[in-house]
Design an enzyme around this catalytic site. Structure first.
Site, mmCIF file in Angstrom:
data_model
loop_
_atom_site.group_PDB
_atom_site.id
_atom_site.type_symbol
_atom_site.label_atom_id
_atom_site.label_comp_id
_atom_site.label_asym_id
_atom_site.label_seq_id
_atom_site.Cartn_x
_atom_site.Cartn_y
_atom_site.Cartn_z
ATOM 1 N N GLY A 6 0.767 -1.293 -0.128
ATOM 2 C CA GLY A 6 -0.127 0.118 -0.234
ATOM 3 C C GLY A 6 0.819 1.293 0.114
ATOM 4 C CD GLN A 40 3.449 5.772 2.883
ATOM 5 O OE1 GLN A 40 2.353 5.341 2.465
ATOM 6 N NE2 GLN A 40 4.450 5.248 3.420
ATOM 7 C CB CYS A 87 5.506 2.269 7.839
ATOM 8 S SG CYS A 87 4.954 3.620 7.151
ATOM 9 C CG LEU A 88 6.985 1.138 1.656
ATOM 10 C CD1 LEU A 88 6.072 1.372 0.364
ATOM 11 C CD2 LEU A 88 7.949 0.036 1.661
ATOM 12 C CG HIS A 129 -0.465 1.003 7.228
ATOM 13 N ND1 HIS A 129 0.642 0.647 8.128
ATOM 14 C CD2 HIS A 129 0.293 1.873 6.409
ATOM 15 C CE1 HIS A 129 1.787 1.097 7.724
ATOM 16 N NE2 HIS A 129 1.677 2.110 6.803
ATOM 17 C CD GLU A 130 -1.240 2.406 3.115
ATOM 18 O OE1 GLU A 130 -0.642 3.667 2.901
ATOM 19 O OE2 GLU A 130 -0.533 1.431 3.061
ATOM 20 C CG HIS A 175 0.234 6.618 5.991
ATOM 21 N ND1 HIS A 175 1.474 7.259 6.439
ATOM 22 C CD2 HIS A 175 0.649 5.314 5.508
ATOM 23 C CE1 HIS A 175 2.289 6.439 6.497
ATOM 24 N NE2 HIS A 175 1.666 4.908 5.983
HETATM 25 O O1 GNR Z 1 4.222 -2.576 2.382
HETATM 26 C C1 GNR Z 1 3.773 -2.232 3.597
HETATM 27 N N1 GNR Z 1 3.241 -3.394 4.029
HETATM 28 C C2 GNR Z 1 2.449 -3.557 5.382
HETATM 29 C C3 GNR Z 1 2.361 -4.633 6.177
HETATM 30 C C4 GNR Z 1 1.551 -4.547 7.202
HETATM 31 C C5 GNR Z 1 0.640 -3.787 7.236
HETATM 32 C C6 GNR Z 1 0.545 -2.486 6.424
HETATM 33 C C7 GNR Z 1 1.491 -2.461 5.555
HETATM 34 S S1 GNR Z 1 1.598 -1.150 4.466
HETATM 35 C C8 GNR Z 1 3.120 -1.021 3.952
HETATM 36 C C9 GNR Z 1 3.572 -0.071 3.069
HETATM 37 C C10 GNR Z 1 3.427 1.463 3.598
HETATM 38 O O2 GNR Z 1 4.047 2.035 4.235
HETATM 39 N N2 GNR Z 1 2.065 1.928 3.429
HETATM 40 O O3 GNR Z 1 1.777 3.013 3.987
HETATM 41 NI NI NI Z 2 2.736 3.217 5.744
#
Ligand code: GNR
Ligand code: NI
Length: 180
Positions: free
Chosen positions: A58, A63, A106-107, A148-149, A152
């Site tokens: 995601g 980001q 999270c990236l 999670h997104e 953000h």
């Molecule tokens: O690549 C991602 N893996 C992930 C693993 C578990 C829960 C959420 C994520 S999202 C993350 C990429 C990212 O930072 N998206 O905002």
């Molecule tokens: Ni993230």
């Protein structure tokens, strides 16, 4: 200095630089997309390219430094066909009653994993790339990634689920790394 995005001359898609902590841009609130126009669609394609290259499941527009309510997702497994999802202005309609615990990354926060308990299912409403209103029932990794997104988009990060002590340790470490 911010690195220039890598632009492929073959596809015209681009891998964009991903903003990382401690950059305060990640704490911004993202505002709704007003119109699904060519610029938004191009941004979405570049975000997908960036997400696949990372690789990640995601990516939120903030980001890549754009404070708009736009996310891209693909939780298909390595041996499955790609399932790119462009989600504009997501609204959480309902969170399911059951919880699931998952070790999230999270990236924007390299080398940090946080065990987070969230509802295991979620229903969202959103606008798709054709500008049409859609509803999606998600479970498993997709449900986790969507939450999670959406966090953000509100400036919330996985480190916010840690105790203050642990969060301070992580942030201090990232600041030290960013100083070089
Ligand atoms: O690549 C991602 N893996 C992930 C693993 C578990 C829960 C959420 C994520 S999202 C993350 C990429 C990212 O930072 N998206 O905002
Ligand atoms: Ni993230």
């Amino acid at each position: 200095m911010t690195p220039a995005p890598y632009v492929s001359y073959l596809s015209s898609m681009a891998i964009l630089p991903i903003v990382q902590l401690p950059d305060a841009v990640l704490r911004q609130f993202s505002t709704p997309v007003q119109q699904v126009d060519a610029a938004i669609l191009k941004l979405a394609d570049n975000m997908l390219e960036t997400m696949y290259a990372a690789p990640g499941v995601g990516l939120a527009a903030i980001q890549v430094g754009v404070p708009k309510r736009l996310i891209v997702l693909d939780t298909a497994g390595d041996n499955e066909p790609k399932k790119p999802l462009v989600v504009i202005n997501p609204e959480i309609v309902r969170l399911g009653p059951e919880l699931r615990s998952y070790e999230e990354g999270c990236l924007s926060i390299p080398d940090v994993r946080v065990e987070i308990e969230r509802p295991s299912t979620v229903i969202i409403r959103y606008v798709d790339r054709e500008g049409r209103q859609q509803q999606l029932d998600a479970d498993g990794l997709l449900a986790t990634a969507i939450q999670h997104e959406v966090d953000h988009l509100d400036g919330k990060l996985i480190v916010d689920f840690l105790t203050r002590l642990k969060r301070d340790i992580v942030i201090r470490k990232l600041k030290k790394i960013s100083r070089g």
